[in-house]
Each structure stands twice: as C-alpha cells, then as structure tokens.
Design a protein around this motif. Structure first.
Motif, PDB file in Angstrom:
ATOM      1  N   PHE A 109      -6.351  -2.161 -11.502  1.00  0.00           N
ATOM      2  CA  PHE A 109      -5.140  -1.565 -10.936  1.00  0.00           C
ATOM      3  C   PHE A 109      -5.454  -0.508  -9.884  1.00  0.00           C
ATOM      4  N   ASP A 110      -6.639   0.091  -9.959  1.00  0.00           N
ATOM      5  CA  ASP A 110      -7.001   1.150  -9.016  1.00  0.00           C
ATOM      6  C   ASP A 110      -7.443   0.614  -7.661  1.00  0.00           C
ATOM      7  N   LYS A 142       0.731  16.231   7.162  1.00  0.00           N
ATOM      8  CA  LYS A 142       0.143  14.902   6.985  1.00  0.00           C
ATOM      9  C   LYS A 142       1.154  13.943   6.374  1.00  0.00           C
ATOM     10  N   TYR A 143       0.934  12.679   6.621  1.00  0.00           N
ATOM     11  CA  TYR A 143       1.750  11.597   6.081  1.00  0.00           C
ATOM     12  C   TYR A 143       0.799  10.628   5.388  1.00  0.00           C
ATOM     13  N   ASN A 144       1.167  10.202   4.182  1.00  0.00           N
ATOM     14  CA  ASN A 144       0.330   9.264   3.441  1.00  0.00           C
ATOM     15  C   ASN A 144       0.699   7.849   3.835  1.00  0.00           C
ATOM     16  N   PHE A 192      -3.069   1.047   4.195  1.00  0.00           N
ATOM     17  CA  PHE A 192      -3.601   0.086   5.160  1.00  0.00           C
ATOM     18  C   PHE A 192      -4.463  -0.909   4.398  1.00  0.00           C
ATOM     19  N   TYR A 193      -4.833  -1.982   5.067  1.00  0.00           N
ATOM     20  CA  TYR A 193      -5.710  -2.957   4.418  1.00  0.00           C
ATOM     21  C   TYR A 193      -6.962  -3.176   5.253  1.00  0.00           C
ATOM     22  N   THR A 194      -8.006  -3.603   4.541  1.00  0.00           N
ATOM     23  CA  THR A 194      -9.264  -3.988   5.161  1.00  0.00           C
ATOM     24  C   THR A 194      -9.556  -5.417   4.714  1.00  0.00           C
ATOM     25  N   GLU A 200      -5.738   0.356   0.695  1.00  0.00           N
ATOM     26  CA  GLU A 200      -6.186   1.736   0.525  1.00  0.00           C
ATOM     27  C   GLU A 200      -5.137   2.666   1.113  1.00  0.00           C
ATOM     28  N   ALA A 201      -5.286   3.959   0.857  1.00  0.00           N
ATOM     29  CA  ALA A 201      -4.375   4.958   1.405  1.00  0.00           C
ATOM     30  C   ALA A 201      -5.172   5.956   2.224  1.00  0.00           C
ATOM     31  N   GLU A 202      -4.513   6.486   3.242  1.00  0.00           N
ATOM     32  CA  GLU A 202      -5.145   7.518   4.052  1.00  0.00           C
ATOM     33  C   GLU A 202      -4.085   8.535   4.463  1.00  0.00           C
TER      34      GLU A 202
END
Length: 195
Positions: free
Chosen positions: A100-101, A77-79, A82-84, A61-63
């Motif tokens: 793909f999403d 902000k910086y994009n 990370f993973y879960t 995911e992105a945050e």
C-alpha cells in the motif's frame, strides 16, 4: 472487462477438541470449523495488438512543488502526485508483491502501436480485494501455492506452463507437480517477446 471470484460451499469441519480452539471456531458440541484462507489465481494470456508486448508499472509518488511565486507567500508549497515509468525486463522483476505504501498502475502495452498522441496502446490491470498469503515461503507445503506469494506475476508464454497449480496440491507438498515459482525463477526476458 472484469473478472470476479466468490468463495462458496460447505464448511470443512473436524471433530472438536478443546486443544484446537485456536485453529477454528466451535459450531456445535463436537464440531470445529477450521480456520482457512480462500485464495484464487487466474492465468491470462493478454495480447495488445499482437504478441510483442511489454509490462511496466507507473509508480506513483508525491512531491512538494514550490508555489510561492503564484501565491506571494515565501516557502508556500503544494503537494502533487506524479508517476515514473518502470519497465519490467525479466520475469523476476515482474513478480509483484502488493504494498500500500508504493502504489502503482500495472500496464501491458505494445510499444510499436501508439495512439495519435504518441502514447502506447495499453491495458491497465486493476486488482481489487487482494489478500496476503500467510504461509512462510519455502517451508513444508507452501510450494504448492507459490503463486500466492504474488498479487501479480508476468511470465513469458510457454506451452508447457499451462497452469499455476495442480488438483493434487494437497498431496504433493514436498515435491509439487506444479511449482509456479519455477516459472519466475527461469527469469526469461519479457520485453517485446513474441510467443
């Protein structure tokens, strides 16, 4: 370790009829090359330092991370990705349809065997060149290729589930000899299962 498959062979043709133009490509006066789809599936028994293994995905995911303190620009902000970790407990949870999403890493690991850094020793399954099956699920002859609904499926090992398909699939569409979907529908627990 890498496995590849390539389609090759002769064109499966039928007698050309103008009404069937949308079902293939005319090659000669009376020859139609039928539109068709090549798909492959592999059955792998993968053990990581024993048979007590787990399947999990690392969901990417992105945050947006606030970096205004570092840059001095309020609201800067910086994009960051990370993973879960997402442990799959049952066969139904482990039936994966590619999207793909929602990118993910597919990990098979033995939770009892760790590296010196405390990380489980694992294999990552990396799938390239995936294809989507276009037949409607649970209609007519689709059950003979129910394995093609998924780009990956993890099931508990059973001696009588020796393959995902049958050489008779062309002729048993209404009642397939091997229906891969049943392997998933049993919905057995797959976490740390010893076969």
């Amino acid at each position: 370790m890498e496995v590849r498959a390539v389609s090759t062979g002769y064109i499966d043709t039928t007698f050309y009829n103008q009404a069937e133009d949308k079902y293939g490509f005319r090659l000669h006066d009376n020859i139609l090359a039928n539109l068709h789809h090549h798909m492959f599936h592999f059955k792998v028994d993968l053990d990581v330092l024993g048979t007590s293994n787990r399947y999990e995905t690392l969901d990417i995911e992105a945050e947006d991370v606030d970096i205004s303190e570092d840059t001095g620009n309020p609201g800067d902000k910086y994009n960051q990705i990370f993973y879960t970790k997402n442990l799959k407990n049952t066969e139904t949870e482990a039936a994966y349809k590619f999207n793909f999403d929602t990118p993910k890493y597919h990990i098979i690991h033995n939770n009892a065997e760790k590296t010196r850094f405390g990380v489980p020793k694992a294999y990552r399954i990396q799938m390239n060149g995936m294809s989507k099956q276009t037949l409607k699920e649970n209609t007519r002859n689709e059950a003979t290729v129910s394995w093609s609904r998924y780009q990956m499926a993890v099931t508990k090992y059973k001696h009588d589930e020796f393959g995902g398909s049958s050489p008779y699939k062309m002729f048993d569409g209404r009642s397939p000899i091997v229906n891969f979907q049943q392997y998933i529908d049993y919905n057995d627990t797959i976490v740390d299962q010893v076969s």
